[in-house]
Motif scaffolding. Structure first.
Motif, PDB file in Angstrom:
ATOM      1  N   ILE A  36       0.828  -1.302  -0.201  1.00  0.00           N
ATOM      2  CA  ILE A  36      -0.474   0.471   0.071  1.00  0.00           C
ATOM      3  C   ILE A  36       0.750   1.457  -0.226  1.00  0.00           C
ATOM      4  CG2 ILE A  36      -1.602   1.702   1.616  1.00  0.00           C
ATOM      5  CD1 ILE A  36      -2.452  -1.747   2.114  1.00  0.00           C
ATOM      6  N   GLU A  37       1.783   1.799   0.517  1.00  0.00           N
ATOM      7  CA  GLU A  37       2.733   2.192   0.811  1.00  0.00           C
ATOM      8  C   GLU A  37       3.771   2.818  -0.321  1.00  0.00           C
ATOM      9  OE1 GLU A  37       6.122   4.462   4.090  1.00  0.00           O
ATOM     10  OE2 GLU A  37       5.367   2.547   4.047  1.00  0.00           O
ATOM     11  N   HIS A  38       4.076   1.315  -1.241  1.00  0.00           N
ATOM     12  CA  HIS A  38       4.415   1.365  -2.017  1.00  0.00           C
ATOM     13  C   HIS A  38       3.960   2.429  -3.486  1.00  0.00           C
ATOM     14  CE1 HIS A  38       6.246   0.071  -6.448  1.00  0.00           C
ATOM     15  NE2 HIS A  38       7.235   0.385  -5.855  1.00  0.00           N
ATOM     16  N   ASP A  39       2.660   1.915  -3.625  1.00  0.00           N
ATOM     17  CA  ASP A  39       1.486   2.033  -4.581  1.00  0.00           C
ATOM     18  C   ASP A  39       1.158   3.345  -3.900  1.00  0.00           C
ATOM     19  OD1 ASP A  39       2.031  -0.176  -5.640  1.00  0.00           O
ATOM     20  OD2 ASP A  39      -0.045  -0.961  -5.779  1.00  0.00           O
ATOM     21  N   THR A  40       0.480   3.820  -2.745  1.00  0.00           N
ATOM     22  CA  THR A  40      -0.184   5.593  -2.991  1.00  0.00           C
ATOM     23  C   THR A  40       0.690   5.890  -1.937  1.00  0.00           C
ATOM     24  OG1 THR A  40      -0.250   4.196  -0.582  1.00  0.00           O
ATOM     25  CG2 THR A  40      -1.797   3.672  -2.704  1.00  0.00           C
ATOM     26  N   GLY A  41       2.262   5.642  -1.745  1.00  0.00           N
ATOM     27  CA  GLY A  41       2.382   6.775  -0.515  1.00  0.00           C
ATOM     28  C   GLY A  41       2.337   7.346   0.939  1.00  0.00           C
ATOM     29  N   VAL A  42       0.957   6.436   0.652  1.00  0.00           N
ATOM     30  CA  VAL A  42       0.465   6.539   2.688  1.00  0.00           C
ATOM     31  C   VAL A  42       0.640   5.496   3.102  1.00  0.00           C
ATOM     32  CG1 VAL A  42      -1.651   6.874   3.365  1.00  0.00           C
ATOM     33  CG2 VAL A  42      -1.185   8.265   1.334  1.00  0.00           C
ATOM     34  N   HIS A  43       1.346   5.614   4.327  1.00  0.00           N
ATOM     35  CA  HIS A  43       1.179   4.081   5.447  1.00  0.00           C
ATOM     36  C   HIS A  43       0.481   3.940   6.205  1.00  0.00           C
ATOM     37  CE1 HIS A  43       3.488   1.667   8.378  1.00  0.00           C
ATOM     38  NE2 HIS A  43       3.336   2.562   9.077  1.00  0.00           N
ATOM     39  N   VAL A  44       0.038   2.276   6.082  1.00  0.00           N
ATOM     40  CA  VAL A  44      -1.409   2.598   6.955  1.00  0.00           C
ATOM     41  C   VAL A  44      -0.676   1.348   8.264  1.00  0.00           C
ATOM     42  CG1 VAL A  44      -3.212   0.964   6.930  1.00  0.00           C
ATOM     43  CG2 VAL A  44      -2.976   2.582   5.190  1.00  0.00           C
TER      44      VAL A  44
END
Length: 197
Positions: A36-44
């Motif tokens: 998710i972080e790789h694709d969206t730039g957001v850490h969950v």
């Protein structure tokens, strides 16, 4: 976000399809966070991901912004766009029935109902009271004369569902007729009034 429960349940398999595996172990959740972080730039956070999959239960609910991150990960603009796509793909799963219908509660004891469905099925059933019916005539159907069953609604264009189906000397079961195209014939044959001699 309880009001989004059905859409959230659709989101989970979409995420699993994107990463190519089911999420069942802590390592799976860690891998998802990285993707998710790789694709969206957001850490969950790991707790948020586990909450989505039901591995963590607490009073916190997923925020719409967080759901939008998941939606972007699977290729949608945001959570609203994902929800709209789910609704468009699924259509509606509920509706009010406005087609021609007969209710068992509207029938008198002794009233008969003619039923037909494709390709060439026909039954004449008699109302015995309290939503209980006896098959009097049957053509090309799995229901046979003498069978009894319970039904509450006969609706044109909808399947017929019966419960407590009993064949003489046989077992009790449930049965559905016209499951593809629904009933093609629904007609009440009223019991004539008895006259005194």
């Amino acid at each position: 976000m309880e009001e989004f429960y059905p859409e959230i349940e659709s989101l989970k398999p979409a995420i699993e399809a994107k990463i190519g595996k089911r999420l069942v172990t802590p390592a799976d959740f860690t891998d998802l966070i990285g993707a998710i972080e790789h694709d969206t730039g957001v850490h969950v956070g790991i707790t948020t991901v586990k909450r989505l999959w039901g591995y963590v239960s607490n009073d916190s609910r997923l925020r719409e912004g967080t759901l939008s991150v998941f939606a972007r990960f699977v290729g949608y603009r945001d959570w609203t766009a994902f929800r709209e796509a789910v609704h468009a793909a699924a259509g509606t799963d509920s509706e009010f029935i406005t087609d021609r219908q007969i209710t068992a509660s509207g029938l008198a004891v002794g009233d008969r109902v003619e039923l037909g469905w494709q390709p060439d099925r026909y039954c004449l059933v008699r109302h015995d009271g309290c939503g209980r019916f006896t098959v009097e005539k049957s053509v090309n159907a799995k229901l046979h004369p003498g069978d009894t069953f319970t039904a509450s609604l006969f609706c044109l264009g909808r399947p017929l569902y019966v419960t407590d189906l009993a064949h003489p000397g046989g077992r009790h079961a449930s049965y559905a007729a016209g499951t593809k195209h629904g009933l093609t014939l629904v007609k009440v044959v009223k019991q004539p009034l008895q006259t005194s001699p």
